[in-house]
Design a protein around this motif. Sequence first.
Motif, PDB file in Angstrom:
ATOM      1  N   ARG A   1       0.822  -1.208   0.000  1.00 42.16           N
ATOM      2  CA  ARG A   1       0.000   0.000   0.000  1.00 42.16           C
ATOM      3  C   ARG A   1       0.859   1.263   0.000  1.00 42.16           C
ATOM      4  NH1 ARG A   1      -3.487  -2.961   3.570  1.00 42.16           N
ATOM      5  NH2 ARG A   1      -2.416  -2.033   5.363  1.00 42.16           N
ATOM      6  N   VAL A   2       1.917   1.265   0.804  1.00 41.17           N
ATOM      7  CA  VAL A   2       2.739   2.471   0.858  1.00 41.17           C
ATOM      8  C   VAL A   2       3.580   2.643  -0.398  1.00 41.17           C
ATOM      9  CG1 VAL A   2       2.832   2.394   3.370  1.00 41.17           C
ATOM     10  CG2 VAL A   2       4.648   1.330   2.058  1.00 41.17           C
ATOM     11  N   MET A   3       3.861   1.536  -1.098  1.00 42.44           N
ATOM     12  CA  MET A   3       4.626   1.622  -2.339  1.00 42.44           C
ATOM     13  C   MET A   3       3.789   2.189  -3.480  1.00 42.44           C
ATOM     14  SD  MET A   3       7.732   0.492  -1.952  1.00 42.44           S
ATOM     15  CE  MET A   3       8.714  -0.543  -0.885  1.00 42.44           C
ATOM     16  N   LYS A   4       2.489   2.073  -3.375  1.00 47.84           N
ATOM     17  CA  LYS A   4       1.624   2.378  -4.504  1.00 47.84           C
ATOM     18  C   LYS A   4       1.749   3.831  -4.945  1.00 47.84           C
ATOM     19  CE  LYS A   4      -3.141   1.750  -6.026  1.00 47.84           C
ATOM     20  NZ  LYS A   4      -4.499   1.308  -5.644  1.00 47.84           N
ATOM     21  N   ASP A   5       1.801   4.757  -3.993  1.00 42.90           N
ATOM     22  CA  ASP A   5       1.804   6.181  -4.327  1.00 42.90           C
ATOM     23  C   ASP A   5       3.142   6.862  -4.057  1.00 42.90           C
ATOM     24  OD1 ASP A   5      -0.894   5.972  -4.983  1.00 42.90           O
ATOM     25  OD2 ASP A   5      -1.504   6.318  -2.906  1.00 42.90           O
ATOM     26  N   ALA A   6       4.143   6.079  -3.636  1.00 41.31           N
ATOM     27  CA  ALA A   6       5.419   6.719  -3.288  1.00 41.31           C
ATOM     28  C   ALA A   6       6.115   7.295  -4.504  1.00 41.31           C
ATOM     29  CB  ALA A   6       6.325   5.707  -2.587  1.00 41.31           C
ATOM     30  N   GLY A   7       6.064   6.584  -5.639  1.00 38.76           N
ATOM     31  CA  GLY A   7       6.784   7.056  -6.816  1.00 38.76           C
ATOM     32  C   GLY A   7       6.174   8.288  -7.454  1.00 38.76           C
ATOM     33  N   SER A   8       4.842   8.442  -7.328  1.00 38.62           N
ATOM     34  CA  SER A   8       4.188   9.581  -7.974  1.00 38.62           C
ATOM     35  C   SER A   8       4.586  10.910  -7.351  1.00 38.62           C
ATOM     36  CB  SER A   8       2.666   9.404  -7.893  1.00 38.62           C
ATOM     37  OG  SER A   8       2.238   9.354  -6.538  1.00 38.62           O
ATOM     38  N   ARG A   9       5.060  10.917  -6.116  1.00 37.51           N
ATOM     39  CA  ARG A   9       5.445  12.159  -5.453  1.00 37.51           C
ATOM     40  C   ARG A   9       6.821  12.647  -5.864  1.00 37.51           C
ATOM     41  NH1 ARG A   9       1.757  12.775  -1.307  1.00 37.51           N
ATOM     42  NH2 ARG A   9       0.547  10.910  -0.857  1.00 37.51           N
ATOM     43  N   LEU A  10       7.538  11.820  -6.646  1.00 36.88           N
ATOM     44  CA  LEU A  10       8.890  12.193  -7.056  1.00 36.88           C
ATOM     45  C   LEU A  10       8.968  12.547  -8.531  1.00 36.88           C
ATOM     46  CD1 LEU A  10      10.830   9.404  -5.141  1.00 36.88           C
ATOM     47  CD2 LEU A  10      10.637  11.793  -4.482  1.00 36.88           C
ATOM     48  N   GLN A  11       7.827  12.700  -9.193  1.00 38.52           N
ATOM     49  CA  GLN A  11       7.838  13.027 -10.609  1.00 38.52           C
ATOM     50  C   GLN A  11       8.515  14.381 -10.836  1.00 38.52           C
ATOM     51  OE1 GLN A  11       6.951  11.025 -13.010  1.00 38.52           O
ATOM     52  NE2 GLN A  11       6.328   9.433 -11.561  1.00 38.52           N
ATOM     53  N   GLY A  12       9.368  14.426 -11.872  1.00 46.79           N
ATOM     54  CA  GLY A  12      10.082  15.651 -12.198  1.00 46.79           C
ATOM     55  C   GLY A  12      11.488  15.696 -11.658  1.00 46.79           C
ATOM     56  N   CYS A  13      11.874  14.734 -10.819  1.00 48.25           N
ATOM     57  CA  CYS A  13      13.238  14.706 -10.279  1.00 48.25           C
ATOM     58  C   CYS A  13      14.190  14.106 -11.304  1.00 48.25           C
ATOM     59  CB  CYS A  13      13.283  13.909  -8.982  1.00 48.25           C
ATOM     60  SG  CYS A  13      12.315  14.616  -7.634  1.00 48.25           S
ATOM     61  N   GLN A  14      15.423  14.568 -11.275  1.00 48.58           N
ATOM     62  CA  GLN A  14      16.438  14.008 -12.160  1.00 48.58           C
ATOM     63  C   GLN A  14      17.057  12.756 -11.575  1.00 48.58           C
ATOM     64  OE1 GLN A  14      19.245  17.106 -13.034  1.00 48.58           O
ATOM     65  NE2 GLN A  14      17.928  18.062 -14.585  1.00 48.58           N
ATOM     66  N   SER A  15      17.153  12.675 -10.270  1.00 46.29           N
ATOM     67  CA  SER A  15      17.708  11.498  -9.603  1.00 46.29           C
ATOM     68  C   SER A  15      17.079  11.374  -8.228  1.00 46.29           C
ATOM     69  CB  SER A  15      19.236  11.590  -9.495  1.00 46.29           C
ATOM     70  OG  SER A  15      19.595  12.710  -8.691  1.00 46.29           O
ATOM     71  N   VAL A  16      17.088  10.142  -7.724  1.00 46.51           N
ATOM     72  CA  VAL A  16      16.483   9.853  -6.422  1.00 46.51           C
ATOM     73  C   VAL A  16      17.477   9.037  -5.607  1.00 46.51           C
ATOM     74  CG1 VAL A  16      14.585   8.719  -5.213  1.00 46.51           C
ATOM     75  CG2 VAL A  16      14.157   9.866  -7.395  1.00 46.51           C
ATOM     76  N   GLU A  17      17.776   9.509  -4.408  1.00 47.77           N
ATOM     77  CA  GLU A  17      18.633   8.779  -3.491  1.00 47.77           C
ATOM     78  C   GLU A  17      17.761   7.985  -2.524  1.00 47.77           C
ATOM     79  OE1 GLU A  17      21.353  11.313  -1.511  1.00 47.77           O
ATOM     80  OE2 GLU A  17      22.538  11.752  -3.321  1.00 47.77           O
ATOM     81  N   VAL A  18      18.085   6.724  -2.358  1.00 45.26           N
ATOM     82  CA  VAL A  18      17.309   5.820  -1.508  1.00 45.26           C
ATOM     83  C   VAL A  18      18.134   5.517  -0.268  1.00 45.26           C
ATOM     84  CG1 VAL A  18      16.079   3.629  -1.385  1.00 45.26           C
ATOM     85  CG2 VAL A  18      16.252   4.838  -3.573  1.00 45.26           C
ATOM     86  N   ASP A  19      17.586   5.877   0.880  1.00 44.15           N
ATOM     87  CA  ASP A  19      18.260   5.682   2.167  1.00 44.15           C
ATOM     88  C   ASP A  19      17.587   4.516   2.880  1.00 44.15           C
ATOM     89  OD1 ASP A  19      19.591   5.806   4.530  1.00 44.15           O
ATOM     90  OD2 ASP A  19      18.873   7.793   5.119  1.00 44.15           O
ATOM     91  N   LEU A  20      18.331   3.419   3.094  1.00 42.67           N
ATOM     92  CA  LEU A  20      17.793   2.213   3.719  1.00 42.67           C
ATOM     93  C   LEU A  20      18.189   2.079   5.185  1.00 42.67           C
ATOM     94  CD1 LEU A  20      18.588  -0.319   0.836  1.00 42.67           C
ATOM     95  CD2 LEU A  20      16.425   0.851   1.286  1.00 42.67           C
ATOM     96  N   SER A  21      18.708   3.149   5.764  1.00 43.70           N
ATOM     97  CA  SER A  21      19.194   3.052   7.144  1.00 43.70           C
ATOM     98  C   SER A  21      18.069   2.850   8.157  1.00 43.70           C
ATOM     99  CB  SER A  21      19.992   4.308   7.502  1.00 43.70           C
ATOM    100  OG  SER A  21      19.171   5.478   7.362  1.00 43.70           O
TER     101      SER A  21
END
Length: 269
Positions: A61-81
Amino acid sequence: MHLAKRINQGQKAIEDTVMTSPVHDNGPEMSVTVRADREGRQGYLVPSGSFDLAHGMSVARVMKDAGSRLQGCQSVEVDLSHVDRLDGAGAVLLARLLDRLDTDGLRPHILEDRNMEAARLIALYRGRGADRLAPARRMNVLERIGAGAAELPGTVRSAFDFIGHCTIALLESIRHPSSIDWRSLPRLLQEIGANALLVTSSANLLVGLIIGFLGVSQLERFGSVVYVPELVVVAQFRELGPLVTAIVVAGRSGAGLASELATMKVSEE
């Protein structure tokens, strides 16, 4: 101005945070969240919580809309800490999210130094997905001939290597008979020989019947039907019988031995 800017940034961070209700897993309540922030054209994705099979529905459920909030970015850093627990199911869902971002041109990048084990697990599943989605190009005739010729030396070398190992093992068994587990020999003889008797007998019987029918239909023209039994005996028992038996035993018993060795290899025996 600065105060209003900070308030706007805080509201935006709250809006970009995807929360789910706590999931009960025979223990303390915990939440699964994926926070999506951005600064200009740079995006940040921070998953936190337990990304495992027990919380699979919440993670989906949380994955479903997470990507739509980053539209327009050139790169995305993923922090798994902040990922407390990660198994194969959670890694697959995170890998699909990153693949979706990569397809959209957002170029996700995992900060491996924050959680190296989780990054390796996600990269493993992303690599499998990329291999599976990669289109296979058909080779033409010349390419297939070239590939076969290139593989021929390796095949010959592997065959000679196998023969050499078998020869060395045979000599070692003669020099040191105690190195062989002779107690398993009766079981192997039963599995390879006795248990395959019904299949090999049926195959030879059918081949003999086919030879007899063909012999009758062909030799009847010349009045030589009396030679059909001799034809069946000579063709089946002398020529085709050993060949059919070897093929059936190799296919049946060889497949059983191969599966047993594969199981032993997986269990590291």
